[in-house]
Design a protein around this motif. Sequence first.
Motif, PDB file in Angstrom:
ATOM      1  N   LEU A 168     -38.971  -1.235 -38.225  1.00  0.00           N
ATOM      2  CA  LEU A 168     -40.128  -0.564 -37.644  1.00  0.00           C
ATOM      3  C   LEU A 168     -41.019  -1.561 -36.897  1.00  0.00           C
ATOM      4  CD1 LEU A 168     -41.527   2.106 -37.305  1.00  0.00           C
ATOM      5  CD2 LEU A 168     -42.776   1.694 -39.411  1.00  0.00           C
ATOM      6  N   SER A 169     -41.190  -2.743 -37.499  1.00  0.00           N
ATOM      7  CA  SER A 169     -42.043  -3.730 -36.824  1.00  0.00           C
ATOM      8  C   SER A 169     -41.382  -4.181 -35.523  1.00  0.00           C
ATOM      9  CB  SER A 169     -42.357  -4.906 -37.747  1.00  0.00           C
ATOM     10  OG  SER A 169     -41.423  -5.936 -37.586  1.00  0.00           O
ATOM     11  N   ARG A 170     -40.045  -4.231 -35.532  1.00  0.00           N
ATOM     12  CA  ARG A 170     -39.357  -4.624 -34.294  1.00  0.00           C
ATOM     13  C   ARG A 170     -39.474  -3.546 -33.225  1.00  0.00           C
ATOM     14  NH1 ARG A 170     -34.489  -6.308 -36.643  1.00  0.00           N
ATOM     15  NH2 ARG A 170     -33.372  -4.961 -35.220  1.00  0.00           N
ATOM     16  N   VAL A 171     -39.263  -2.282 -33.617  1.00  0.00           N
ATOM     17  CA  VAL A 171     -39.346  -1.232 -32.591  1.00  0.00           C
ATOM     18  C   VAL A 171     -40.787  -1.013 -32.166  1.00  0.00           C
ATOM     19  CG1 VAL A 171     -37.213  -0.045 -33.187  1.00  0.00           C
ATOM     20  CG2 VAL A 171     -39.324   0.667 -34.265  1.00  0.00           C
ATOM     21  N   ASP A 172     -41.730  -1.248 -33.070  1.00  0.00           N
ATOM     22  CA  ASP A 172     -43.136  -1.115 -32.710  1.00  0.00           C
ATOM     23  C   ASP A 172     -43.506  -2.081 -31.600  1.00  0.00           C
ATOM     24  OD1 ASP A 172     -44.253   0.950 -33.980  1.00  0.00           O
ATOM     25  OD2 ASP A 172     -45.025  -0.184 -35.684  1.00  0.00           O
ATOM     26  N   SER A 173     -43.042  -3.318 -31.751  1.00  0.00           N
ATOM     27  CA  SER A 173     -43.399  -4.323 -30.755  1.00  0.00           C
ATOM     28  C   SER A 173     -42.600  -4.124 -29.476  1.00  0.00           C
ATOM     29  CB  SER A 173     -43.155  -5.722 -31.305  1.00  0.00           C
ATOM     30  OG  SER A 173     -41.786  -5.893 -31.563  1.00  0.00           O
ATOM     31  N   GLY A 174     -41.503  -3.390 -29.564  1.00  0.00           N
ATOM     32  CA  GLY A 174     -40.679  -3.154 -28.375  1.00  0.00           C
ATOM     33  C   GLY A 174     -40.027  -4.420 -27.851  1.00  0.00           C
ATOM     34  N   LEU A 175     -39.997  -5.462 -28.674  1.00  0.00           N
ATOM     35  CA  LEU A 175     -39.555  -6.772 -28.173  1.00  0.00           C
ATOM     36  C   LEU A 175     -38.056  -6.827 -27.915  1.00  0.00           C
ATOM     37  CD1 LEU A 175     -41.707  -9.122 -30.384  1.00  0.00           C
ATOM     38  CD2 LEU A 175     -42.010  -8.537 -27.987  1.00  0.00           C
ATOM     39  N   ASP A 176     -37.288  -6.132 -28.757  1.00  0.00           N
ATOM     40  CA  ASP A 176     -35.831  -6.212 -28.594  1.00  0.00           C
ATOM     41  C   ASP A 176     -35.318  -5.206 -27.591  1.00  0.00           C
ATOM     42  OD1 ASP A 176     -35.873  -8.076 -30.487  1.00  0.00           O
ATOM     43  OD2 ASP A 176     -35.217  -6.791 -32.129  1.00  0.00           O
ATOM     44  N   PHE A 177     -36.243  -4.513 -26.950  1.00  0.00           N
ATOM     45  CA  PHE A 177     -35.805  -3.394 -26.133  1.00  0.00           C
ATOM     46  C   PHE A 177     -35.208  -3.861 -24.818  1.00  0.00           C
ATOM     47  CE2 PHE A 177     -36.484   0.261 -23.333  1.00  0.00           C
ATOM     48  CZ  PHE A 177     -35.698   1.159 -24.014  1.00  0.00           C
ATOM     49  N   LYS A 178     -33.891  -4.013 -24.826  1.00  0.00           N
ATOM     50  CA  LYS A 178     -33.207  -4.387 -23.589  1.00  0.00           C
ATOM     51  C   LYS A 178     -32.174  -3.307 -23.305  1.00  0.00           C
ATOM     52  CE  LYS A 178     -33.801  -9.277 -24.545  1.00  0.00           C
ATOM     53  NZ  LYS A 178     -33.796  -9.368 -26.017  1.00  0.00           N
ATOM     54  N   PRO A 179     -32.535  -2.297 -22.521  1.00  0.00           N
ATOM     55  CA  PRO A 179     -31.609  -1.191 -22.330  1.00  0.00           C
ATOM     56  C   PRO A 179     -30.464  -1.541 -21.390  1.00  0.00           C
ATOM     57  CG  PRO A 179     -33.614  -0.819 -21.098  1.00  0.00           C
ATOM     58  CD  PRO A 179     -33.780  -2.126 -21.798  1.00  0.00           C
ATOM     59  N   ASP A 180     -29.367  -0.834 -21.584  1.00  0.00           N
ATOM     60  CA  ASP A 180     -28.188  -1.011 -20.761  1.00  0.00           C
ATOM     61  C   ASP A 180     -27.520   0.365 -20.657  1.00  0.00           C
ATOM     62  OD1 ASP A 180     -26.322  -2.267 -19.255  1.00  0.00           O
ATOM     63  OD2 ASP A 180     -25.890  -3.821 -20.730  1.00  0.00           O
ATOM     64  N   TYR A 181     -26.527   0.508 -19.790  1.00  0.00           N
ATOM     65  CA  TYR A 181     -25.870   1.812 -19.696  1.00  0.00           C
ATOM     66  C   TYR A 181     -24.820   1.958 -20.793  1.00  0.00           C
ATOM     67  CZ  TYR A 181     -28.345   2.842 -15.488  1.00  0.00           C
ATOM     68  OH  TYR A 181     -29.349   3.110 -14.606  1.00  0.00           O
ATOM     69  N   HIS A 182     -24.912   3.061 -21.531  1.00  0.00           N
ATOM     70  CA  HIS A 182     -23.958   3.322 -22.604  1.00  0.00           C
ATOM     71  C   HIS A 182     -23.565   4.787 -22.583  1.00  0.00           C
ATOM     72  CE1 HIS A 182     -24.528  -0.576 -24.531  1.00  0.00           C
ATOM     73  NE2 HIS A 182     -25.824  -0.434 -24.317  1.00  0.00           N
ATOM     74  N   ASN A 183     -22.417   5.049 -23.223  1.00  0.00           N
ATOM     75  CA  ASN A 183     -21.954   6.418 -23.365  1.00  0.00           C
ATOM     76  C   ASN A 183     -22.541   6.999 -24.644  1.00  0.00           C
ATOM     77  OD1 ASN A 183     -20.552   8.784 -23.793  1.00  0.00           O
ATOM     78  ND2 ASN A 183     -18.686   7.970 -22.851  1.00  0.00           N
ATOM     79  N   LEU A 184     -23.452   7.941 -24.477  1.00  0.00           N
ATOM     80  CA  LEU A 184     -24.162   8.510 -25.621  1.00  0.00           C
ATOM     81  C   LEU A 184     -23.202   9.224 -26.579  1.00  0.00           C
ATOM     82  CD1 LEU A 184     -26.990   8.753 -26.753  1.00  0.00           C
ATOM     83  CD2 LEU A 184     -27.330  10.805 -25.409  1.00  0.00           C
ATOM     84  N   SER A 185     -22.158   9.878 -26.023  1.00  0.00           N
ATOM     85  CA  SER A 185     -21.167  10.558 -26.881  1.00  0.00           C
ATOM     86  C   SER A 185     -20.549   9.569 -27.851  1.00  0.00           C
ATOM     87  CB  SER A 185     -20.057  11.160 -26.028  1.00  0.00           C
ATOM     88  OG  SER A 185     -20.590  12.010 -25.072  1.00  0.00           O
ATOM     89  N   GLN A 186     -20.206   8.406 -27.305  1.00  0.00           N
ATOM     90  CA  GLN A 186     -19.549   7.400 -28.155  1.00  0.00           C
ATOM     91  C   GLN A 186     -20.498   6.854 -29.208  1.00  0.00           C
ATOM     92  OE1 GLN A 186     -17.714   4.244 -25.930  1.00  0.00           O
ATOM     93  NE2 GLN A 186     -16.592   5.743 -24.706  1.00  0.00           N
ATOM     94  N   ILE A 187     -21.753   6.625 -28.806  1.00  0.00           N
ATOM     95  CA  ILE A 187     -22.731   6.120 -29.777  1.00  0.00           C
ATOM     96  C   ILE A 187     -22.881   7.129 -30.915  1.00  0.00           C
ATOM     97  CG2 ILE A 187     -25.148   5.512 -30.141  1.00  0.00           C
ATOM     98  CD1 ILE A 187     -25.279   4.461 -27.329  1.00  0.00           C
ATOM     99  N   LEU A 188     -22.967   8.418 -30.552  1.00  0.00           N
ATOM    100  CA  LEU A 188     -23.130   9.453 -31.576  1.00  0.00           C
ATOM    101  C   LEU A 188     -21.907   9.507 -32.486  1.00  0.00           C
ATOM    102  CD1 LEU A 188     -24.793  12.493 -29.783  1.00  0.00           C
ATOM    103  CD2 LEU A 188     -25.799  10.849 -31.339  1.00  0.00           C
ATOM    104  N   ALA A 241     -40.222   8.119 -38.740  1.00  0.00           N
ATOM    105  CA  ALA A 241     -41.168   7.322 -37.950  1.00  0.00           C
ATOM    106  C   ALA A 241     -40.407   6.355 -37.044  1.00  0.00           C
ATOM    107  CB  ALA A 241     -42.115   6.563 -38.869  1.00  0.00           C
ATOM    108  N   ILE A 242     -39.372   5.728 -37.601  1.00  0.00           N
ATOM    109  CA  ILE A 242     -38.565   4.800 -36.799  1.00  0.00           C
ATOM    110  C   ILE A 242     -37.864   5.555 -35.679  1.00  0.00           C
ATOM    111  CG2 ILE A 242     -36.511   3.325 -36.846  1.00  0.00           C
ATOM    112  CD1 ILE A 242     -37.358   2.511 -39.699  1.00  0.00           C
ATOM    113  N   ALA A 243     -37.271   6.697 -36.048  1.00  0.00           N
ATOM    114  CA  ALA A 243     -36.536   7.473 -35.043  1.00  0.00           C
ATOM    115  C   ALA A 243     -37.464   7.900 -33.908  1.00  0.00           C
ATOM    116  CB  ALA A 243     -35.905   8.702 -35.690  1.00  0.00           C
ATOM    117  N   ARG A 244     -38.659   8.345 -34.270  1.00  0.00           N
ATOM    118  CA  ARG A 244     -39.599   8.791 -33.233  1.00  0.00           C
ATOM    119  C   ARG A 244     -39.982   7.620 -32.322  1.00  0.00           C
ATOM    120  NH1 ARG A 244     -44.572  12.645 -34.335  1.00  0.00           N
ATOM    121  NH2 ARG A 244     -42.940  14.148 -33.897  1.00  0.00           N
ATOM    122  N   ARG A 245     -40.224   6.477 -32.942  1.00  0.00           N
ATOM    123  CA  ARG A 245     -40.630   5.305 -32.153  1.00  0.00           C
ATOM    124  C   ARG A 245     -39.504   4.883 -31.204  1.00  0.00           C
ATOM    125  NH1 ARG A 245     -43.502   3.214 -29.071  1.00  0.00           N
ATOM    126  NH2 ARG A 245     -43.477   0.974 -28.897  1.00  0.00           N
TER     127      ARG A 245
END
Lengths: 227, 469
Positions: B306-326, B433-437
């Motif tokens: 939660l502290s990591r997602v709160d700070s948004g520091l690790d947020f490095k997005p890339d293109y992924h296949n959502l079907s596969q992640i799910l 809370a984590i999921a929402r963040r």
Amino acid sequence: MRILLVEDDHLLANTMLGMLRDDHNTVDWLDDGQQALTAITDEHFDLAILDLTLPRVDGLDILKHARRQNVATPIIILTARSDLAEKLQGLDSGADDYLTKPFAMAELKARIRAVTRRASGQADTGIKVGSLTIDPEHCQLRLGDDPLTLPRSEFQILHYLMRHPDQVATRRRLEEQLYGWDHGAESNALEVHIHHLRKRIGKSVIRTVRGVGYLLDSREAEQVGQP
Amino acid sequence: MHSQRSPSLTRTVTLLVAVTVLSTATLAGIFSYAQSNHQLEEVFDAELAQSTRIVQGLVRHLTRSQSLQELTRTLSETLTLPAPAQEEGEGSEILPDGAGHKYEKKIAFQIWSPKGELLLSTRLRNQLFDPTPGYRWVDYQGFSWRTYNLQDPATGLWIQTAQREDVRGELSQQLALGNTLPLLLVLPLLGVAIAVAIHWGFAPLRRLEAPVRDMAPQAIHPLDDQAAPKEVRGLVLAINGLLQRLDDALGRERRFSADAAHELRTPLAALRLNLERICDENPGRYDGLIQAVDRMSHLVEQMLLLSRVDSGLDFKPDYHNLSQILAQSIADVAPLALKKGIEPELLDDTSQAIILCNSALVSTMVRSLLANAIQYSPSGTVVSTHLEATQDGYRISVCDQGPGIAAEDRERAAGRFVRLDQRQGSGAGLGLAIARRVAELHGGSLSLTDREDGHSGLCVVLVLPTKSA
């Protein structure tokens, strides 16, 4: 088995030492990166368990250095960081497996078994789940005592599922096993293979997770072949 | 920090400059108008006097050789106006064929004998004789007239010339307007030019905004103070100082998260292994201890996450296949579900759900939602995950067949450390809370709803845009 444990936390190290020694291993313990670097390159161990955060020399550097020196000792890294990038970096640097703290001893022991078995070159021989045994060399499945030669695709699927019992293998993962990345197979080919496999070993052994993949149920595998 | 109407420097400066320029120009216009009017009055008066003297000269000359009757006729002939048809004509003021000038007609004169008899008159039939020399205003036939009286010293005759005020006024107004009109026409253009110039002048300030706006928390860099206008260089330097401190603080937070992870996990690992040993030696006696440690480990993981997602520091997005992640996320938690007799399933209505996201975070989020659903579902039920495409992204709903959450409790359920029923489950109350963040980090949202099929159970609906905001 001679194991090198490199861990700078004395409490954890002492506990692990005790438990590993209980299993009749010879365990040497170092809490310093520099010493570990020397030990791993100069001496022979059957296995090294390496913490990543160490004084003087970082665990990853020890790993890279050892692999550059052609040290073939299987190495399991212990990490207190859960971020995936570090784990991948560890594996890319030549670790055989990784474990995130805190962990159960049973899990560490299972990893040790898997890693040392792979290192001794018996990785793919005689995997056994319940009453199922497969022999990769001959693409053979044994249900109790009856040997049965499987078609290649079916064998590959079963082999993968048996290597990961009670875990769900996604369809994509299984298709990659069959065709590699550039698979162009018709979409229901996997279902057909699973259907055939179920006919051979019983319907309940391979469970379907709808929309996701398949799982080999080890408890059901115990019942196979029994009247 | 937020005032209701934040002052715009551009607007203020534009307004000030425009008001100043316009009022100065208006004053100048008024002054010029008044000045022109006054000067023209003088010229007209001088003209009037000149005309009077010409008439005086003529009268003196003619009285020597002609009788008064003859004189009247002669003067009438020479001084009467051209054809009346031209009187109201517009256009050129110089009459055709050199006949004279349009404004001529409006000059009139009369001559009296020294005794006050009217000898001659053009246009004016002013019987009121006023034997005083000089300029005067006289009202006659509803018009105001400017008159000039003069007594010829040789003959003793009184000569009066007159001019209608409205004619003079019309002329002087036209001339004065002619002077000021161009200014009035130019003013709006000037206003627009001022606005454009100031907008252009403030462009460097606007250019300063972009780098601050686009700055990611993981890539803080100072602004270029050399490129900043001199007036705001101090501000830019102060912002750079602030950015530096912010970067330091974020760096410390990053290190803290990582260090805290290490410092907490290592003793927990030691604790767990020691407990395992005790439990092996005394089967069944201390099982609760290991569960407690596992729960604490889980809590530590969740808090760090939660502290990591709160700070948004690790947020490095890339293109992924959502079907596969799910699929992989469900595969990860499926053994746990199956052990409880719960069947997970994925209904994927998309073909290629490619999305800009952080796959590790999305997968954590989905696993967290599934773990929740599994925890609160009774045995023999289905936990269904549905992936659908929406207009600008994807909608993931995770529905269970558990007891559900009452509508009034749903907002609270997504709060931190909230477990609606303390008796149930062993989570930390941070999953939602984590999921929402994580959803918010991706520019999406998370909401709790009822099942659409009317059965009991909860649906957690995630909406993720294809490209994170």
